[in-house]
Each structure stands twice: as C-alpha cells, then as structure tokens.
Design a protein around this motif. Sequence first.
Motif, PDB file in Angstrom:
ATOM      1  N   PHE A   3       0.796  -1.210   0.000  1.00  0.00           N
ATOM      2  CA  PHE A   3       0.000   0.000   0.000  1.00  0.00           C
ATOM      3  C   PHE A   3       0.839   1.275   0.000  1.00  0.00           C
ATOM      4  CE2 PHE A   3      -2.991  -3.093   1.925  1.00  0.00           C
ATOM      5  CZ  PHE A   3      -3.898  -3.092   0.879  1.00  0.00           C
ATOM      6  N   GLY A   4       2.159   1.141   0.154  1.00  0.00           N
ATOM      7  CA  GLY A   4       3.003   2.310   0.051  1.00  0.00           C
ATOM      8  C   GLY A   4       3.220   2.740  -1.381  1.00  0.00           C
ATOM      9  N   PHE A   5       2.865   1.879  -2.307  1.00  0.00           N
ATOM     10  CA  PHE A   5       3.071   2.168  -3.722  1.00  0.00           C
ATOM     11  C   PHE A   5       1.784   1.872  -4.492  1.00  0.00           C
ATOM     12  CE2 PHE A   5       7.180   1.139  -1.910  1.00  0.00           C
ATOM     13  CZ  PHE A   5       7.957   2.215  -2.334  1.00  0.00           C
ATOM     14  N   LYS A  29      -6.922  16.479 -12.433  1.00  0.00           N
ATOM     15  CA  LYS A  29      -5.517  16.573 -12.815  1.00  0.00           C
ATOM     16  C   LYS A  29      -4.869  15.203 -12.985  1.00  0.00           C
ATOM     17  CE  LYS A  29      -4.220  17.315  -7.963  1.00  0.00           C
ATOM     18  NZ  LYS A  29      -3.702  18.328  -7.010  1.00  0.00           N
ATOM     19  N   LEU A  30      -5.483  14.147 -12.420  1.00  0.00           N
ATOM     20  CA  LEU A  30      -4.941  12.808 -12.577  1.00  0.00           C
ATOM     21  C   LEU A  30      -5.437  12.115 -13.841  1.00  0.00           C
ATOM     22  CD1 LEU A  30      -4.953  11.168  -9.021  1.00  0.00           C
ATOM     23  CD2 LEU A  30      -3.016  12.040 -10.341  1.00  0.00           C
ATOM     24  N   ILE A  31      -6.529  12.617 -14.406  1.00  0.00           N
ATOM     25  CA  ILE A  31      -7.154  11.941 -15.554  1.00  0.00           C
ATOM     26  C   ILE A  31      -6.168  11.742 -16.704  1.00  0.00           C
ATOM     27  CG2 ILE A  31      -8.964  12.109 -17.306  1.00  0.00           C
ATOM     28  CD1 ILE A  31      -9.986  11.362 -14.534  1.00  0.00           C
ATOM     29  N   PRO A  32      -5.467  12.787 -17.167  1.00  0.00           N
ATOM     30  CA  PRO A  32      -4.551  12.578 -18.295  1.00  0.00           C
ATOM     31  C   PRO A  32      -3.362  11.696 -17.958  1.00  0.00           C
ATOM     32  CG  PRO A  32      -5.053  14.918 -17.971  1.00  0.00           C
ATOM     33  CD  PRO A  32      -5.491  14.200 -16.737  1.00  0.00           C
ATOM     34  N   LYS A  33      -3.051  11.603 -16.661  1.00  0.00           N
ATOM     35  CA  LYS A  33      -1.843  10.880 -16.265  1.00  0.00           C
ATOM     36  C   LYS A  33      -2.063   9.380 -16.133  1.00  0.00           C
ATOM     37  CE  LYS A  33      -0.018  14.888 -13.748  1.00  0.00           C
ATOM     38  NZ  LYS A  33       0.413  15.420 -12.435  1.00  0.00           N
ATOM     39  N   GLY A  82      -4.432  -4.739 -13.613  1.00  0.00           N
ATOM     40  CA  GLY A  82      -3.439  -4.707 -12.545  1.00  0.00           C
ATOM     41  C   GLY A  82      -4.081  -5.067 -11.222  1.00  0.00           C
ATOM     42  N   GLU A  83      -3.283  -5.038 -10.176  1.00  0.00           N
ATOM     43  CA  GLU A  83      -3.758  -5.459  -8.861  1.00  0.00           C
ATOM     44  C   GLU A  83      -4.587  -4.370  -8.193  1.00  0.00           C
ATOM     45  OE1 GLU A  83      -1.918  -7.479  -4.783  1.00  0.00           O
ATOM     46  OE2 GLU A  83      -0.595  -6.710  -6.354  1.00  0.00           O
ATOM     47  N   MET A  84      -5.749  -4.764  -7.661  1.00  0.00           N
ATOM     48  CA  MET A  84      -6.617  -3.831  -6.934  1.00  0.00           C
ATOM     49  C   MET A  84      -7.044  -4.487  -5.621  1.00  0.00           C
ATOM     50  SD  MET A  84      -9.197  -2.106  -9.744  1.00  0.00           S
ATOM     51  CE  MET A  84     -10.139  -3.607  -9.997  1.00  0.00           C
ATOM     52  N   VAL A 103      -5.043   0.724  -5.896  1.00  0.00           N
ATOM     53  CA  VAL A 103      -4.667   0.221  -7.211  1.00  0.00           C
ATOM     54  C   VAL A 103      -3.167   0.354  -7.355  1.00  0.00           C
ATOM     55  CG1 VAL A 103      -5.010   0.412  -9.706  1.00  0.00           C
ATOM     56  CG2 VAL A 103      -6.884   1.002  -8.152  1.00  0.00           C
ATOM     57  N   SER A 104      -2.496  -0.717  -7.726  1.00  0.00           N
ATOM     58  CA  SER A 104      -1.041  -0.693  -7.832  1.00  0.00           C
ATOM     59  C   SER A 104      -0.590   0.344  -8.849  1.00  0.00           C
ATOM     60  CB  SER A 104      -0.508  -2.071  -8.213  1.00  0.00           C
ATOM     61  OG  SER A 104      -0.989  -2.451  -9.488  1.00  0.00           O
ATOM     62  N   LEU A 105       0.567   0.953  -8.579  1.00  0.00           N
ATOM     63  CA  LEU A 105       1.067   2.024  -9.440  1.00  0.00           C
ATOM     64  C   LEU A 105       1.390   1.551 -10.845  1.00  0.00           C
ATOM     65  CD1 LEU A 105       3.438   4.061  -7.080  1.00  0.00           C
ATOM     66  CD2 LEU A 105       1.177   4.708  -7.920  1.00  0.00           C
TER      67      LEU A 105
END
Length: 371
Positions: A3-5, A29-33, A82-84, A103-105
């Motif tokens: 959970f740190g990442f 602001k996270l949408i495009p990223k 990915g992992e959730m 959600v994993s980075l």
Amino acid sequence: MDFGFSYVFPAVRGKQALKEYYVVMCPLKLIPKIFLFDEEEIPAEHRSQRILNKNRIPEITNYIIENSKDYVFSSLTASVDGEMQFNSINADGGFKDIGQLHVSLDARFLINDGQHRRAAIEEALKVDPELGNETISIVIFQDTGLKKSQQIFSDLNRHAVNTTTSIGILYDHRDKLSILTKEIVANNTLLSRYTDKERVTLSKNSPKILALNHIFNTNLRLVNRSKGENLLNEEEEFLLDFWNELTQTLQEWNLVFEKKMSARDLRMNYINGHGVCLEAIGLVGYFLIKNYSNEWKDYIHQLNSIDWSRTNEKDWLHRAISPNGRIQKTRDTILLTANKIKQLLNLPLTEVEQKIEEKYGLGDFNDVKLI
C-alpha cells in the motif's frame, strides 16, 4: 499489495453479473496521467475502443472553460489491468461497501467510455489548471483481457440512444439561439400550438406542423450563423419579426390553425410542411435582409402567391421532391429549393447559386440578373 506504492481512491463497491466493480472519485488533474485511451492506429478488431475523433475535443473543451462554474460531466468508465484491493471503512456494519480502492502504481487504466471527455479535460487543464482539483466519478471494472474490454464497450453503447436535436435545443439554456428559438415558439400562437418540441421528423399522422429543430435550423440560415455563435440585437429582432410575418403569410399553415386542414394533409400535399422548404425560405430570408432590408417583409408576403403543392412538379421536382416523389432534404436540395423560390419572387441569383443550377441542369435563369 504494497500500500506504500498504490493509488488510493475514495470508492463505493457494487456488484453486477456476480462481479465486483467500483465507483471512485478522481481529481481531474490525474485523468490525463493515469487513464489511458487505446489510440493506436491498429485494426478495429484489436482495439477496445473507437478511434478518437479529434474534431469533437475543442467543443467539449470550450464547454468546460466557458462554463467552469456549472459544467456537468457524467462518469467515465475504465478497465484496470493490474492489482486492486478494496478496504471498507466498516466491514461488519452497514458501510461495508464504502471505503478505499487501492490500485497498484504499475496497473494500466484503459478508458472504455468517455475518451473524448478525457481528452477535453486534458486540454482544459492546460488553459485553467485550477480545474485540476475538481473531481469526476469513474466506474472501474477489473480488466480480464481485450475481449472483455471490447464487450464492456459494446454493452455500454448497445442500448444508448442519443437525444434528439429538438430535445437538445429545448433543454439548452446557454446557447443564445436555442433560447431565442424557444422564445419565438412560445410567443407565436401558431408555432406554440403546432411545434413538436421533442422529435426531429414528424410522422405522417402527427398533429404538428413543425419540429423545434426545423425552426432552429431555419434561424441559423436566416442569420448565417453556426450553432453557439453570439447574435447581434438587430439579428434577434429580425428573427422575431420574420416568424411573425411568415406564420401570418403561409395560408396552408393558417388553414391548419383554423382547423380547415389537418397537419397530416399539409405534409402529404404541400412542401411547405417540410424542413427542406423551411430552411430554403431561411436562405431567402437571409438574402433579403442583406440586400432588401427595407422591403423584405413585402417579399415574404409574396410567398403566399407560390404554389407549394407537391403536384407542382414544374417547380419542385429534383429540388424539394426526388424523382420517386419523396421529399428530400440535403444541402443541395435546400439550395435548389431556395433558388426556385428566389426565381418565383423575381430575385437575382448569386454566382454560387447559379453554379448549382448548372451542376444539376435545372431551370432557365438566363434572364435573371446575377449578383
């Protein structure tokens, strides 16, 4: 999961078809990223989305920027490859489906529905970065491969029904011409009674004469504007005057108003009960206000002397009426119908109008002065 990442979203958990899904709140602001769109130029069968139509993006972007205090966006839909992990705030109580989604980075977020909104958000943030702290809801499914993502897209769009143009005009309280069109209808006795505010085409048995989008499109022709453009005060006054003059002039419309003819009979027997004729009159109206500003009402009154009947093939065949006898509405048939109306009113053609006559080999306008 470490959970740190991970990304952490406030979330609500739901279940459909025995599978969990999540509704999360995400800062713009996270949408495009993090929310990617499958934009690669690859065959359709290997994509999970349609190709992005970049022509749509500026319009949506402008909507956000120009209405930053009251814009509204529906949820995006995405698959996460990915992992959730979902952690409820109270596993034993009534809030077991409210919590945080981790959600994993390195997870891959793929937009299933809303790719144009995502692209527009990205462009809007370049203009107004302060929008970045606002949020949009995201419906997230676990990605189990390309076939599942394609199926999600298909299911989301299979039963989608676009609203009609008339409904869009009726519910639009920003666009000046939409507002004015509704005002024109509301303040005109004939139009208020015989305008269908929901449909864009009228069935043969409809009791209405016009659809709201017919009037709106004619207004665009009358002022030679595109949707969304501002109107001058004199243009607004002209549109209000024009519809009063037209509804008082066309005797077939007034026969319906006086219950001496049904709207069905009007559409069956006359072309002035159809959008192609109305928009053609709009083109003529624009020509009149630009070139005969002191006489335009006199010319509108002369419309009553025209034979609008569908049996008048001499005037309307290959223009408003196709060879199979059906009313046809295209860009060219609107222009060709407007040309014939101008000829019947002894008005000159422009060079562009003459060229379309020559293109289709219609009429003899040699005795009509060109301008």
